[in-house]
Design an enzyme around this catalytic site. Structure first.
Site, PDB file in Angstrom:
ATOM      1  N   ASP A 110       0.824  -1.218   0.000  1.00 61.73           N
ATOM      2  CA  ASP A 110       0.000   0.000   0.000  1.00 61.73           C
ATOM      3  C   ASP A 110       0.857   1.267   0.000  1.00 61.73           C
ATOM      4  OD1 ASP A 110      -2.381   1.389  -0.009  1.00 61.73           O
ATOM      5  OD2 ASP A 110      -2.670   1.280   2.157  1.00 61.73           O
ATOM      6  N   ARG A 132       0.077   7.683  -2.849  1.00 63.35           N
ATOM      7  CA  ARG A 132       0.637   8.787  -2.052  1.00 63.35           C
ATOM      8  C   ARG A 132       2.093   9.042  -2.420  1.00 63.35           C
ATOM      9  NH1 ARG A 132      -1.166   6.207   3.413  1.00 63.35           N
ATOM     10  NH2 ARG A 132      -1.784   4.585   1.940  1.00 63.35           N
ATOM     11  N   HIS A 150       2.421   3.029  -8.978  1.00 68.65           N
ATOM     12  CA  HIS A 150       2.167   1.593  -9.157  1.00 68.65           C
ATOM     13  C   HIS A 150       3.334   0.919  -9.886  1.00 68.65           C
ATOM     14  CE1 HIS A 150      -1.723   2.102  -7.494  1.00 68.65           C
ATOM     15  NE2 HIS A 150      -2.252   2.726  -8.526  1.00 68.65           N
ATOM     16  N   THR A 191     -10.925  -6.757  -4.545  1.00 71.27           N
ATOM     17  CA  THR A 191     -12.250  -6.756  -5.172  1.00 71.27           C
ATOM     18  C   THR A 191     -12.881  -5.363  -5.080  1.00 71.27           C
ATOM     19  OG1 THR A 191     -13.069  -7.676  -3.073  1.00 71.27           O
ATOM     20  CG2 THR A 191     -12.840  -9.207  -4.903  1.00 71.27           C
ATOM     21  N   GLU A 192     -12.393  -4.556  -4.155  1.00 71.28           N
ATOM     22  CA  GLU A 192     -12.922  -3.185  -3.991  1.00 71.28           C
ATOM     23  C   GLU A 192     -12.199  -2.177  -4.883  1.00 71.28           C
ATOM     24  OE1 GLU A 192     -12.218  -5.213  -1.231  1.00 71.28           O
ATOM     25  OE2 GLU A 192     -14.356  -5.690  -1.173  1.00 71.28           O
ATOM     26  N   TRP A 196     -11.878  -2.041  -7.972  1.00 76.23           N
ATOM     27  CA  TRP A 196     -12.582  -1.733  -9.231  1.00 76.23           C
ATOM     28  C   TRP A 196     -13.283  -0.387  -9.145  1.00 76.23           C
ATOM     29  CZ3 TRP A 196     -11.206  -4.646 -13.136  1.00 76.23           C
ATOM     30  CH2 TRP A 196     -10.884  -5.994 -12.940  1.00 76.23           C
ATOM     31  N   LEU A 214      10.579 -20.384  -3.517  1.00 78.32           N
ATOM     32  CA  LEU A 214       9.487 -19.590  -2.936  1.00 78.32           C
ATOM     33  C   LEU A 214       8.208 -19.727  -3.779  1.00 78.32           C
ATOM     34  CD1 LEU A 214       8.624 -17.080  -1.054  1.00 78.32           C
ATOM     35  CD2 LEU A 214       9.343 -15.671  -2.994  1.00 78.32           C
ATOM     36  N   LEU A 257      -6.973  -4.418   7.627  1.00 76.14           N
ATOM     37  CA  LEU A 257      -6.764  -5.571   6.742  1.00 76.14           C
ATOM     38  C   LEU A 257      -7.288  -5.342   5.324  1.00 76.14           C
ATOM     39  CD1 LEU A 257      -7.508  -8.929   8.611  1.00 76.14           C
ATOM     40  CD2 LEU A 257      -5.404  -8.236   7.485  1.00 76.14           C
TER      41      LEU A 257
HETATM   42  C1  IPE Z   1      -5.593  -2.610  -0.092  1.00 76.87           C
HETATM   43  O1  IPE Z   1      -5.222  -1.293  -0.258  1.00 76.87           O
HETATM   44  C2  IPE Z   1      -5.540  -3.330  -1.397  1.00 76.87           C
HETATM   45  C3  IPE Z   1      -4.220  -3.481  -1.999  1.00 76.87           C
HETATM   46  C4  IPE Z   1      -3.078  -3.103  -1.472  1.00 76.87           C
HETATM   47  C5  IPE Z   1      -4.193  -4.122  -3.275  1.00 76.87           C
HETATM   48  P1  IPE Z   1      -6.319  -0.135  -0.463  1.00 76.87           P
HETATM   49  O2  IPE Z   1      -5.546   1.118  -0.600  1.00 76.87           O
HETATM   50  O3  IPE Z   1      -7.221  -0.502  -1.556  1.00 76.87           O
HETATM   51  O4  IPE Z   1      -7.120  -0.198   0.911  1.00 76.87           O
HETATM   52  P2  IPE Z   1      -7.954   0.923   1.645  1.00 76.87           P
HETATM   53  O5  IPE Z   1      -8.927   1.472   0.644  1.00 76.87           O
HETATM   54  O6  IPE Z   1      -6.993   1.964   2.111  1.00 76.87           O
HETATM   55  O7  IPE Z   1      -8.597   0.220   2.786  1.00 76.87           O
HETATM   56  C1  IPE Z   2      -1.659   0.174  -3.287  1.00 72.39           C
HETATM   57  O1  IPE Z   2      -1.408   1.544  -3.350  1.00 72.39           O
HETATM   58  C2  IPE Z   2      -1.885  -0.446  -4.651  1.00 72.39           C
HETATM   59  C3  IPE Z   2      -3.288  -0.795  -4.918  1.00 72.39           C
HETATM   60  C4  IPE Z   2      -4.271  -0.732  -4.076  1.00 72.39           C
HETATM   61  C5  IPE Z   2      -3.589  -1.243  -6.252  1.00 72.39           C
HETATM   62  P1  IPE Z   2      -2.588   2.590  -3.369  1.00 72.39           P
HETATM   63  O2  IPE Z   2      -2.952   2.854  -4.787  1.00 72.39           O
HETATM   64  O3  IPE Z   2      -3.692   2.160  -2.490  1.00 72.39           O
HETATM   65  O4  IPE Z   2      -1.859   3.868  -2.785  1.00 72.39           O
HETATM   66  P2  IPE Z   2      -2.461   4.894  -1.738  1.00 72.39           P
HETATM   67  O5  IPE Z   2      -2.908   4.087  -0.558  1.00 72.39           O
HETATM   68  O6  IPE Z   2      -3.594   5.595  -2.419  1.00 72.39           O
HETATM   69  O7  IPE Z   2      -1.321   5.791  -1.417  1.00 72.39           O
HETATM   70 MG    MG Z   3      -4.093   2.445  -0.530  1.00 66.60          MG
END
Ligand code: IPE
Ligand code: IPE
Ligand code: MG
Length: 248
Positions: A29, A33, A46, A75-76, A78, A138, A202
């Site tokens: 994550d 940012r 990314h 799944t969220e 999208w 791995l 989580l």
């Molecule tokens: C969780 O991160 C999903 C992935 C890292 C792929 P999100 O950035 O989508 O989670 P929330 O929205 O902060 O909970």
């Molecule tokens: C995690 O980084 C990657 C995915 C969820 C695909 P984010 O895109 O959630 O980055 P932040 O949390 O917005 O910084």
């Molecule tokens: Mg994020």
């Protein structure tokens, strides 16, 4: 790059006398940012995050971790703007077609509902799984269109179907049978789940498997993550006392 690789192997193998977790889960994550801080579009974060994933997977392989599960797309996710979603799908395709870093003994398996991904991506996924199936270092579980609730529902549906067809006595359903229907069937539960970027949740990751996982949170954004930080996380994990409901 060569320099970085040397640093990794210098940090890696037996030189570090500490137990290595068998299964690490990572919620990758903070890409957005990280890019925003640099005045760049989110997809730039990314891209950098994908590179870091490859580096960390190789490092885990070097130090003898058996399973690494990484959350790449939920799944969220999208619900994000269409151009961000499509740049992520493009990135997955690039990763699956790149030839670099496939020398190591890394087996790649996908977890999540891949049936809704576009056909080309599905084909590349099947090819990558087949190509790496005999690697025995791995195992990386790459979670794409993955949700913990979705995985549990998927397992429940399969068991319900077998019961409805008279092939299964519902009374016989136990944890072991349920686990055999999860995407991670056959793998041990993650010893610890690491979430960089400062968030402490989580977000629908490995809900079943995380029942006794240790959680390690770090403030670093994923694109800045390094093998040294993973070592710090492993040290923190090794200091924890796991009781599984028992007493010491
Ligand atoms: C969780 O991160 C999903 C992935 C890292 C792929 P999100 O950035 O989508 O989670 P929330 O929205 O902060 O909970
Ligand atoms: C995690 O980084 C990657 C995915 C969820 C695909 P984010 O895109 O959630 O980055 P932040 O949390 O917005 O910084
Ligand atoms: Mg994020």
């Amino acid at each position: 790059m060569a320099q970085e690789k040397n640093n990794i192997s210098a940090l890696a193998p037996d030189a570090l006398k500490r137990p290595v977790p068998e299964h690490i889960g990572i919620i990758m994550d903070g890409n957005g940012r990280w890019a925003k801080k640099r005045g760049m579009p989110r997809k730039y974060g990314h891209k950098r995050g994908a590179k870091v994933f490859e580096e960390i997977a190789e490092y885990c392989c070097d130090i003898g971790v058996r399973y690494l599960t990484v959350y790449a797309f939920s799944t969220e996710n999208w619900s994000r703007p269409e151009d961000e979603v499509s740049s992520l799908m493009k990135l997955f395709k690039e990763y699956l077609t790149a030839t670099t870093s496939r020398q190591k003994e890394i087996r790649i398996k996908f977890i999540g509902d891949i049936s809704v991904l576009d056909e080309e991506l599905q084909r590349l996924i099947v090819e990558m799984e087949a190509k790496t199936a005999s690697k025995n270092g791995l195992t990386v579980f790459l979670a794409i269109n993955y949700g913990g609730r979705d995985e549990i529902l998927h397992a429940a549906r399969q068991l319900a179907k077998e019961a409805a067809e008279g092939k299964l006595d519902p009374q016989k359903i136990d944890s072991t049978m349920f686990e055999s229907k999860l995407y991670t069937a056959g793998a041990p539960d993650p010893d610890f789940i690491l979430r960089p970027s400062g968030e402490k949740r989580l977000s629908n990751f490995m809900l079943w498997q995380a029942s006794y996982s240790e959680f390690v949170y770090m403030d670093t954004l994923w694109p800045d993550f390094t093998p040294e930080l993973l070592e710090q996380a492993i040290s923190e994990f090794n200091r924890r006392s796991r009781r599984y409901g028992n007493v010491e």
